[in-house]
Design a protein around this motif. Structure first.
Motif, mmCIF file in Angstrom:
data_model
loop_
_atom_site.group_PDB
_atom_site.id
_atom_site.type_symbol
_atom_site.label_atom_id
_atom_site.label_comp_id
_atom_site.label_asym_id
_atom_site.label_seq_id
_atom_site.Cartn_x
_atom_site.Cartn_y
_atom_site.Cartn_z
ATOM 1 N N MET A 95 0.823 -1.213 0.000
ATOM 2 C CA MET A 95 0.000 0.000 0.000
ATOM 3 C C MET A 95 0.858 1.265 0.000
ATOM 4 O O MET A 95 0.553 2.233 -0.693
ATOM 5 C CB MET A 95 -0.938 0.004 1.211
ATOM 6 C CG MET A 95 -1.993 -1.103 1.206
ATOM 7 S SD MET A 95 -2.961 -1.191 -0.323
ATOM 8 C CE MET A 95 -3.709 0.446 -0.343
ATOM 9 N N ARG B 41 1.451 1.587 -3.963
ATOM 10 C CA ARG B 41 0.231 2.366 -4.165
ATOM 11 C C ARG B 41 0.364 3.814 -3.684
ATOM 12 O O ARG B 41 -0.453 4.663 -4.050
ATOM 13 C CB ARG B 41 -0.944 1.702 -3.432
ATOM 14 C CG ARG B 41 -1.442 0.430 -4.075
ATOM 15 C CD ARG B 41 -2.016 0.706 -5.427
ATOM 16 N NE ARG B 41 -2.576 -0.477 -6.056
ATOM 17 C CZ ARG B 41 -2.959 -0.530 -7.322
ATOM 18 N NH1 ARG B 41 -2.846 0.539 -8.087
ATOM 19 N NH2 ARG B 41 -3.432 -1.641 -7.841
ATOM 20 N N ASP C 262 -0.242 4.909 -0.796
ATOM 21 C CA ASP C 262 -1.348 5.188 0.128
ATOM 22 C C ASP C 262 -0.849 5.008 1.562
ATOM 23 O O ASP C 262 -1.049 3.962 2.183
ATOM 24 C CB ASP C 262 -2.519 4.255 -0.170
ATOM 25 C CG ASP C 262 -3.776 4.608 0.603
ATOM 26 O OD1 ASP C 262 -3.687 5.447 1.522
ATOM 27 O OD2 ASP C 262 -4.841 4.025 0.310
ATOM 28 N N LYS D 71 -1.800 6.456 4.327
ATOM 29 C CA LYS D 71 -2.849 6.426 5.343
ATOM 30 C C LYS D 71 -3.353 4.998 5.556
ATOM 31 O O LYS D 71 -3.457 4.519 6.691
ATOM 32 C CB LYS D 71 -3.998 7.343 4.927
ATOM 33 C CG LYS D 71 -5.096 7.460 5.972
ATOM 34 C CD LYS D 71 -6.196 8.419 5.512
ATOM 35 C CE LYS D 71 -7.302 8.509 6.553
ATOM 36 N NZ LYS D 71 -8.392 9.420 6.099
ATOM 37 N N THR D 72 -3.671 4.293 4.455
ATOM 38 C CA THR D 72 -4.135 2.901 4.545
ATOM 39 C C THR D 72 -3.037 1.992 5.079
ATOM 40 O O THR D 72 -3.294 1.086 5.877
ATOM 41 C CB THR D 72 -4.607 2.407 3.172
ATOM 42 O OG1 THR D 72 -5.613 3.288 2.677
ATOM 43 C CG2 THR D 72 -5.169 0.998 3.256
#
Length: 538
Positions: free
Chosen positions: A250, A254, A256, A258-259
């Motif tokens: 992630m 990605r 991302d 936060k995730t």
């Protein structure tokens, strides 16, 4: 230097539970700021359940389908012959029956090879967890096909289904170790990395138990036995969506964060995961100079040359060391030793139980002993066992007690393979490569694994007919060569970060690992980015 730039840092370790506390004192205009980072390297409920569900839903099927056709083979071949007779009004020729049965067995590793080729594109597109969920298609569909094959009166369905479930095994055998290797903290990576192999052995044992004549290994139960492989897939499909995707995937692939942070907090069981996120950011920066690697670019990447050679050698050694041939030979060895024909199935189950027990032992000792030692001991034991088995088989008919030595050699070989060659290559493959190269590395490792598996299945019957028991001398030589390579090249990787492992190989590859901006070498950036322990005098 101003007072605002000065800092003191300390690392505290609690000997009772292994808790590591990194503390820093930052003097500033408003006074002293005290920061503490607690890094608990322990199992959590989320991590345990994610491991067990993914391993049961995927790795278990790999092992189960390896052994599921062994016990009911006689009844399955009778079905092939009966179906052919009903269609064409004449019995099937022996050569055709042999060919169809050979296809039924060999389509599985061939499907595994094609499944391995799908690893890199799928895990990059769908993620690790997403690929495991998608992979259940290749389990549930063939389970239904094999389950209804007798009703449909079609042996072709079984052959096609074996290929499709082989794709499932090819994907799961690579993606599960990758997924767990990225979920686990570094001090538990080895133990959790062996869990997939443990479930493979449990799958083999389950197939052996269900294959007992009084259970499902008979004329009425074999279709149900083949169809059971879909049950773990359904369990995984229902439960795995509730667990996190790989935080490394992630964040690094990605972007991302936060995730990734939420996933890491769930997996670790506490809120402060900044130190681990910093290590991931550092890995991300160090990879920017290389970019995300395809298989072709991986093969030409100088900084990964010896890592790539190492996983190829270990995966070839794992399959070409004769483990499948040992299992193939086991029934005849037990028979010669005087074991009654009907009791051989129980002895085979006992051998499978030994395999499971030793793999469980490997889970508990891998972090203490290390990966390298288990590989060296495992291949060494297999090498000696193959030599002794060759001697025992040659004197089996002339010396009354020699068949029992043959049985002991088989058990010793299984023990050796279970503690090292079987589980550790998956662990080391996950550890030797950073995020961008890992999917392509598993794709190469998986392809080598399944091609070697297919080759042994294809070539061993000819070796056995031409060389007899001396064929095990070839396997002992392969074990010895693999052992020497590991001794000379493969470093110990326990309790180290992916970047530190990359640094171990940097000297052998004659490169220096740098961050994407081409600035400081990795070691200096690591100190800056990870808040390494430092003491600055006032």
């Amino acid at each position: 230097m101003s007072v605002d730039e000065l800092s003191l840092a300390f690392k505290w370790i609690n000997p009772s539970n292994g808790t590591t506390i990194n503390t820093e004192v930052h003097p500033g205009k408003s006074g002293l700021t005290w920061c503490a980072n607690v890094s608990l390297q322990r199992l959590t409920v989320v991590l345990v359940l994610a491991t067990l569900i993914s391993a049961f839903g995927s790795s278990f099927q790999y092992g189960y389908n390896v052994a599921v056709v062994n016990s009911p083979s006689t009844f399955m071949q009778q079905f092939y012959n009966t179906t052919y007779l009903e269609r064409y009004g004449r019995p099937m020729e022996k050569n055709l029956l042999t060919l169809l049965w050979s296809l039924s067995v060999s389509m599985y590793p061939l499907g595994g090879f094609f499944g391995s080729l799908m690893v890199a594109p799928l895990v990059n597109k769908l993620g690790r967890k997403g690929t495991l969920l998608f992979n259940n298609i290749f389990s549930i569909a063939p389970a239904v096909m094999m389950g209804v094959s007798e009703i449909a009166k079609s042996y072709e369905i079984i052959i096609v289904a074996r290929f499709i479930v082989g794709i499932c095994a090819g994907l799961s055998s690579n993606v599960v170790p990758m997924y767990l290797g990225e979920l686990a903290p570094k001090n538990l990576r080895g133990a959790l990395g062996i869990i997939p192999q443990l479930f493979i052995t449990i799958g083999i044992l389950s197939a052996q138990v269900l294959g007992i004549r009084n259970i499902l290994g008979n004329s009425t139960g074999w279709t149900l036995m083949l169809g059971i492989t879909g049950i773990p897939a359904v369990v995984e499909l229902l439960l795995l969506p509730f667990f996190p995707e790989s935080p490394r995937y992630m964040l690094i692939q990605r972007g991302d964060e936060k995730t990734a942070k939420k996933a890491l907090q769930r997996l670790r069981g506490w809120e402060d995961v900044d130190a681990e996120l910093s290590e991931m950011r550092l890995e991300d920066q160090s990879e920017k100079a290389e970019g995300h690697l395809s298989v072709l670019s991986l093969l030409s990447q100088r900084s990964l040359r010896w890592q790539l050679v190492s996983i190829i050698v270990m995966n070839m050694g794992q399959q070409l060391s004769g483990v499948n041939a040992i299992y193939y030979y086991a029934d005849s060895i037990y028979s010669t030793a005087g074991v009654k024909q009907n009791d051989i199935q129980y002895v085979t189950v006992g051998t499978g139980a030994v395999n499971v027990f030793m793999t469980i032992a490997a889970v508990f000792i891998v972090e203490a002993s290390g990966r390298r030692l288990l590989l060296l001991c495992g291949f060494g034991i297999c090498c000696v066992a193959c030599v002794l088995l060759t001697v025992a088989l040659n004197f089996q008919e002339s010396v009354t007690w020699m068949p029992y030595i043959s049985i002991i050699c088989v058990i010793i070989y299984v023990i050796g393979h279970a503690i090292g060659p079987s589980p550790i290559p998956y662990v080391v493959t996950a550890e030797m490569f950073r995020q961008s190269a890992r999917p392509a590395a598993f794709m190469v490792a998986g392809s080598v694994h399944w091609l070697s598996n297919f080759t042994v299945g294809l070539v061993f019957p000819f070796l056995e007919s031409g060389l007899g028991s001396y064929s095990f001398i070839i396997f002992s030589f392969i074990c010895l060569v693999t052992l020497i390579y590991i001794w000379l090249v493969v470093p110990e990787t326990k309790n180290t970060t992916f970047l530190e492992i990359c640094q171990m190989f940097a000297k052998r590859n004659k490169v220096e690992i740098q961050l994407g901006d081409g600035g400081l070498p990795l070691k200096e950036n690591r100190e800056n980015l990870e808040d390494a322990v430092k003491v600055t005098a006032f």
